[in-house]
Design a protein around this motif. Sequence first.
Motif, PDB file in Angstrom:
ATOM      1  N   VAL A  80       0.863  -1.174   0.000  1.00 22.03           N
ATOM      2  CA  VAL A  80       0.000   0.000   0.000  1.00 22.03           C
ATOM      3  C   VAL A  80       0.900   1.225   0.000  1.00 22.03           C
ATOM      4  N   LYS A  83      -0.667   7.022  -1.917  1.00 24.57           N
ATOM      5  CA  LYS A  83      -1.985   7.343  -2.486  1.00 24.57           C
ATOM      6  C   LYS A  83      -2.555   6.107  -3.164  1.00 24.57           C
ATOM      7  N   PRO A  84      -3.822   5.794  -2.862  1.00 25.82           N
ATOM      8  CA  PRO A  84      -4.406   4.607  -3.491  1.00 25.82           C
ATOM      9  C   PRO A  84      -4.766   4.928  -4.935  1.00 25.82           C
ATOM     10  N   LEU A  86      -7.356   3.955  -7.131  1.00 28.12           N
ATOM     11  CA  LEU A  86      -8.614   3.237  -7.327  1.00 28.12           C
ATOM     12  C   LEU A  86      -9.088   3.494  -8.752  1.00 28.12           C
ATOM     13  N   GLN A 140     -10.747   6.587   0.833  1.00 29.21           N
ATOM     14  CA  GLN A 140     -10.121   5.950  -0.329  1.00 29.21           C
ATOM     15  C   GLN A 140      -8.878   5.165   0.099  1.00 29.21           C
ATOM     16  N   GLN A 141      -8.144   5.733   1.052  1.00 28.54           N
ATOM     17  CA  GLN A 141      -6.942   5.049   1.520  1.00 28.54           C
ATOM     18  C   GLN A 141      -7.324   3.735   2.216  1.00 28.54           C
ATOM     19  N   GLY A 144      -8.002   1.172  -0.316  1.00 30.20           N
ATOM     20  CA  GLY A 144      -6.751   0.618  -0.839  1.00 30.20           C
ATOM     21  C   GLY A 144      -6.182  -0.457   0.080  1.00 30.20           C
ATOM     22  N   ARG A 147      -8.328  -3.578  -0.188  1.00 30.64           N
ATOM     23  CA  ARG A 147      -7.994  -4.242  -1.459  1.00 30.64           C
ATOM     24  C   ARG A 147      -6.720  -5.092  -1.315  1.00 30.64           C
ATOM     25  N   PRO A 161       1.244   5.220   4.281  1.00 30.98           N
ATOM     26  CA  PRO A 161      -0.100   5.190   3.686  1.00 30.98           C
ATOM     27  C   PRO A 161      -0.991   6.353   4.110  1.00 30.98           C
TER      28      PRO A 161
END
Length: 226
Positions: A80, A83-84, A86, A140-141, A144, A147, A161
């Motif tokens: 991770v 910045k994710p 997506l 959003q993080q 991530g 995910r 992160p």
Amino acid sequence: RAFVRMEQVGHCYDPAAGNMAVQQIDLEIHRHEFVAVVGPSGCGKSTLLRMVAGLLIPSAGKVSVFDRQVTEPRDDVGIVFQKPTLLPWLTVRDNVLFPLKHKYGLVTAADKVRAEELLAMAGLAQFSARMPDELSGGMQQRVGIVRALLLNPDILLMDEPFSALDAMTREQIGFDLLDIWTGHPKTVLFITHSISEAVLLADRVLVMSQRPGTVLDLIEIDIPRP
Ligand code: ADP
Ligand code: ADP
């Protein structure tokens, strides 16, 4: 037994200049241990993480994961970054399922259940059908991170992160993540420049300091857990 082991590891990005980015690192991470590495910008935290991931092969010493020397990028490692990334055209749910679909060609009913379960633990139960741009940066993080966890990596590497987030959001994410780790122990290497984040999340904190001559110290602090 150590899950990750670094022995006398050093790296020099520019052999002509000869200065070492990191030097003489000895480090062990055990299974299900959450290790945080803190230190000032430029002290070599990202370099260390990239060597564990196999994204960078050290110019000195040896890095092994599960007793095998790391010589190339590993697919059992989850990463991770700050910045994710997506996919904007997929819902949150489909974003977290995307790598599984890519890896195995299909997504099972059990995967979908686990996705919803992890999203709920990350405080995102109400958002799984939303699009990424409807979520805050902190949310959003967290997506991530969910995910990365869904791929069930043997080790999760996180490089700053939360550094793009404000302090309040960071703290909330920290508590949400503690719930995840409590339910699903994971081997984690967490890079941060925030000592409070490290102490909140980790079992053990390694402090990297940069001295003149770029010699590196690792100081271990054990965090007692109730
Ligand atoms: P971080 O503290 O997260 O490493 P930096 O701004 O220092 O952030 O680095 C951002 C990116 O630039 C990293 O991927 C790093 O590898 C690269 N980088 C850092 N320093 C140098 C350098 N002196 N020369 C080339 N690339 C660098
Ligand atoms: P941190 O993550 O702690 O900020 P880095 O591992 O990014 O530190 O950097 C450690 C040192 O290596 C710094 O002096 C940085 O400038 C240098 N460095 C990092 N990445 C590169 C790169 N790709 N090329 C050259 N130098 C780099």
